[in-house]
Write a protein that holds these residues in place. Structure first.
Motif, PDB file in Angstrom:
ATOM      1  N   ALA A 269       0.813  -1.209   0.000  1.00  7.61           N
ATOM      2  CA  ALA A 269       0.000   0.000   0.000  1.00  7.61           C
ATOM      3  C   ALA A 269       0.846   1.259   0.000  1.00  7.61           C
ATOM      4  CB  ALA A 269      -0.934   0.011   1.216  1.00  7.61           C
ATOM      5  N   ILE A 270       2.154   1.143   0.295  1.00 11.69           N
ATOM      6  CA  ILE A 270       3.052   2.294   0.299  1.00 11.69           C
ATOM      7  C   ILE A 270       3.949   2.203  -0.934  1.00 11.69           C
ATOM      8  CG2 ILE A 270       4.851   3.507   1.565  1.00 11.69           C
ATOM      9  CD1 ILE A 270       3.707   2.422   4.122  1.00 11.69           C
ATOM     10  N   PHE A 271       4.039   3.272  -1.689  1.00 13.31           N
ATOM     11  CA  PHE A 271       4.779   3.245  -2.938  1.00 13.31           C
ATOM     12  C   PHE A 271       5.407   4.607  -3.195  1.00 13.31           C
ATOM     13  CE2 PHE A 271       0.651   4.862  -3.844  1.00 13.31           C
ATOM     14  CZ  PHE A 271       0.823   5.810  -4.844  1.00 13.31           C
ATOM     15  N   ILE A 272       6.375   4.621  -4.073  1.00 13.06           N
ATOM     16  CA  ILE A 272       6.996   5.866  -4.514  1.00 13.06           C
ATOM     17  C   ILE A 272       6.365   6.281  -5.846  1.00 13.06           C
ATOM     18  CG2 ILE A 272       9.138   6.969  -5.251  1.00 13.06           C
ATOM     19  CD1 ILE A 272       9.114   6.417  -2.320  1.00 13.06           C
ATOM     20  N   PRO A 273       5.690   7.410  -5.914  1.00 12.22           N
ATOM     21  CA  PRO A 273       5.085   7.838  -7.186  1.00 12.22           C
ATOM     22  C   PRO A 273       6.157   8.114  -8.243  1.00 12.22           C
ATOM     23  CG  PRO A 273       4.185   9.071  -5.331  1.00 12.22           C
ATOM     24  CD  PRO A 273       5.366   8.327  -4.822  1.00 12.22           C
ATOM     25  N   ASN A 274       5.815   7.807  -9.478  1.00 14.87           N
ATOM     26  CA  ASN A 274       6.708   8.063 -10.617  1.00 14.87           C
ATOM     27  C   ASN A 274       8.086   7.462 -10.396  1.00 14.87           C
ATOM     28  OD1 ASN A 274       4.649   9.549 -11.830  1.00 14.87           O
ATOM     29  ND2 ASN A 274       5.335  11.459 -10.882  1.00 14.87           N
ATOM     30  N   ARG A 275       8.107   6.219  -9.945  1.00 14.58           N
ATOM     31  CA  ARG A 275       9.379   5.571  -9.649  1.00 14.58           C
ATOM     32  C   ARG A 275      10.237   5.421 -10.895  1.00 14.58           C
ATOM     33  NH1 ARG A 275       8.751  -0.044  -6.838  1.00 14.58           N
ATOM     34  NH2 ARG A 275       7.757   1.315  -5.311  1.00 14.58           N
ATOM     35  N   ASP A 276       9.607   5.322 -12.043  1.00 12.74           N
ATOM     36  CA  ASP A 276      10.374   5.108 -13.268  1.00 12.74           C
ATOM     37  C   ASP A 276      11.257   6.295 -13.616  1.00 12.74           C
ATOM     38  OD1 ASP A 276       9.270   2.637 -13.510  1.00 12.74           O
ATOM     39  OD2 ASP A 276       7.674   3.279 -14.870  1.00 12.74           O
ATOM     40  N   GLU A 277      10.971   7.469 -13.044  1.00  9.86           N
ATOM     41  CA  GLU A 277      11.777   8.638 -13.346  1.00  9.86           C
ATOM     42  C   GLU A 277      13.127   8.617 -12.618  1.00  9.86           C
ATOM     43  OE1 GLU A 277       9.543  12.101 -12.487  1.00  9.86           O
ATOM     44  OE2 GLU A 277       7.894  11.606 -13.844  1.00  9.86           O
ATOM     45  N   LYS A 278      13.325   7.650 -11.691  1.00 14.99           N
ATOM     46  CA  LYS A 278      14.586   7.499 -10.976  1.00 14.99           C
ATOM     47  C   LYS A 278      14.966   8.776 -10.218  1.00 14.99           C
ATOM     48  CE  LYS A 278      14.951   3.422 -12.767  1.00 14.99           C
ATOM     49  NZ  LYS A 278      14.696   2.218 -11.967  1.00 14.99           N
ATOM     50  N   GLN A 279      13.961   9.476  -9.730  1.00 17.29           N
ATOM     51  CA  GLN A 279      14.237  10.690  -8.986  1.00 17.29           C
ATOM     52  C   GLN A 279      14.536  10.363  -7.538  1.00 17.29           C
ATOM     53  OE1 GLN A 279      11.019  13.400  -9.439  1.00 17.29           O
ATOM     54  NE2 GLN A 279      11.098  13.421 -11.664  1.00 17.29           N
ATOM     55  N   LYS A 280      15.400  11.119  -6.944  1.00 17.46           N
ATOM     56  CA  LYS A 280      15.717  10.958  -5.540  1.00 17.46           C
ATOM     57  C   LYS A 280      14.898  11.959  -4.732  1.00 17.46           C
ATOM     58  CE  LYS A 280      20.460   9.408  -6.385  1.00 17.46           C
ATOM     59  NZ  LYS A 280      21.909   9.645  -6.108  1.00 17.46           N
TER      60      LYS A 280
END
Length: 535
Positions: free
Chosen positions: A247-258
């Motif tokens: 249920a917890i995720f990093i939005p727009n993970r594909d952008e490889k942003q820190k």
């Protein structure tokens, strides 16, 4: 503290419901029977609006606490997932949500499709599909069909030891196969749920369970929940790693942003509080949600304004790419067994071998007393098998018929429905078997006069005709005096007596069928009726 309280309450419910299904003495119902009444789907089918409204209000206010504390199948998945986590040699290699938010978007189609089919089948009365997916029912089948025989065998071992010691603290109980098709369904269900929970925690709850989907919809705009403070988050992703519901995720993970702050999908969060205990920076709390997330908002990026320049770069772990096929093969092996043709009949004549009784093919299934009608059973029964496990007379068993699969029916090879017994109607949480009104004495009186079927005599099976001996056992043991003995030849007063059934007095208890000495099929058997009535 919240995590420990949740675990304690979940343990109480899990052990209490296991005791309820395993108990064969009838004592558990008086202590923990209320736990079955709190299950969401049975309460909804029983029109127990107080329970339904309270559970719905708690879900809207605080999220899916029901799934993590009250639902026994959800707690069982937590236990399996916990064992899986403990056996991992390197916890640092644990996945960051094997089915992450991006990967699970396509699985939402499966989620809502199953929920839609579930609702349609529920209103259409196609109980087999409903019973296969109902979480409380799946748990009940697993415990009744897989664990209860082991529990009873353990009891019998203790009974042997107790008898040898002369204490008689335990007594022997019969261990028998109630239904091979339902046993296979229970075994496949447990295997599927075990594999899914072992690999990815609560995958079943958030992708297949219709109750979880409904509660997820209600909790989408929850008031109190997991709130992540952007100014304190260091983007270490420990909370994402600890979440068993993905249920917890990093939005727009594909952008490889820190420096991206995690978001919480309230529709999948089950309030296990694992994330709060894992966070080392105090960024997570169970409090009023400042901006409840919805499906449209979950894809938006939340960049932190106060990200430490020295944040751990290991937070960008590899995502699990391939998705899994849905486990929908549980219904492939649920065909009923065919009945064997009649064999040579033998009776109890001293040292002669007694052939076991065989189950007759009934044109109409016999519903338990209090079921009102076959239609009511098909509409409300969830197939949890609680009435089957609680039946003290070994009368109830799951139906092998594909149309009524897992629905309890009465059969009298091992016993008969005693007129004073009301156990099945007392324990049913779904309203499929209605509890008789009044006190114990009044309930037994109503039960003893409730007609659930009608006895029929088969002349070619009766030992009066096959062996030319007098019997009359069915007439002597009939509790309502519905069977009378008359001369086989009305003109010959010395002819043998044969039974006749008064259909208006017969209640279908099955005493005549169970006690009939004819083998392998009784000379008298009970046929069910469409609508039960009081005589």
């Amino acid at each position: 503290m919240l995590k420990h309280i949740r675990r304690l309450l979940a343990l109480v419910f899990f052990l209490g419901l296991n005791w309820l299904f395993l108990d064969f003495t009838g004592t558990a119902q008086h202590c923990v029977g209320w736990m079955a009444k709190l299950q969401f789907l049975p309460a909804l089918l029983a029109f127990n609006w107080v329970v339904v409204i309270v559970l719905a209000a708690v879900t809207v206010l605080m999220g899916r606490i029901y799934c993590s504390v009250i639902c026994p199948l959800g707690i069982m998945q937590d236990v399996i997932s916990w064992i899986s986590g403990k056996l991992k040699l390197d916890k640092n290699k644990r996945r960051f949500g094997r089915f992450s938010y991006e990967n699970s978007k396509g699985l939402n189609i499966l989620r809502y499709t199953i929920f839609g089919l579930f609702v349609v089948c529920l209103f259409a009365g196609f109980g087999t599909f409903v019973q296969l997916l109902a979480p409380y029912s799946s748990f009940g089948r697993i415990v009744t069909m897989l664990l209860q025989p082991l529990f009873e065998m353990g009891n019998n071992l203790l009974a042997d030891q107790s008898e040898a010691a002369g204490t008689f603290d335990y007594y022997q109980v019969s261990v028998w196969m109630r239904s091979m098709p339902v046993l296979i369904v229970a075994a496949v269900t447990f295997l599927v749920i075990f594999v899914m929970a072992w690999i990815d925690g609560r995958f079943y709850c958030n992708r297949l369970c219709p109750v979880g989907t409904l509660l997820g919809i209600l909790s989408a705009k929850r008031v109190v929940g997991i709130d992540i403070k952007a100014d304190k988050c260091k983007s270490c992703r420990l909370c994402e790693r600890a979440c068993k519901s993905s249920a917890i995720f990093i939005p727009n993970r594909d952008e490889k942003q820190k420096g991206l702050v995690p978001a919480v999908d309230s529709t999948r969060c089950v309030d296990c509080f694992n994330c709060i205990g894992t966070c080392q920076h105090g960024a997570l709390s169970f409090s009023r949600v400042s901006c409840p997330s919805s499906d449209a908002q979950l894809g938006a990026s939340k960049k932190s304004d106060a990200v430490s320049a020295s944040s751990n770069s290991n937070a960008s772990a590899q995502d699990a790419g391939p998705t899994r096929r849905a486990f929908m093969t549980a219904t492939a092996t649920v065909l009923g067994a065919s009945f064997v043709s009649a064999q040579e009949k033998t009776t109890d004549g001293g040292l002669s071998v007694i052939t076991g009784k065989k189950r007759p093919e009934r044109k109409q299934p016999i519903c338990p007393p209090g079921a009102i009608s076959l239609k009511n059973m098909q509409t409300k029964c969830t197939g949890c098998q609680l009435c089957v496990s609680e039946c003290p007379n070994d009368v109830l068993r799951p139906s092998n018929d594909l149309l009524h699969m897992m629905m309890p029916t009465s059969s009298y090879e091992r016993g008969f429905c005693r007129p004073e017994c009301t156990r099945c109607s007392d324990v049913c949480p779904a309203g499929a078997i209605v509890k008789f009104p009044g006190n114990d004495k009044e309930r037994r009186a109503v039960k003893s006069s409730t007609k659930i079927g009608t006895a029929h005599w088969i002349a070619e099976n009766c030992i009066v005709n096959t062996d030319e001996v007098s019997c009359g056992l069915c007439s002597r043991r009939c509790p309502t005096s519905a069977i009378k003995m008359v001369h086989s030849n009305p003109d010959d007063r010395r002819s043998l007596l044969i039974p006749t059934v008064d259909e208006e007095r017969c209640i279908g208890c099955g005493a005549c069928e169970n006690l009939c000495p004819a083998r392998p099929f009784s000379a008298i058997y009970v046929e069910g009726i469409d609508v039960q009535r009081e005589i």
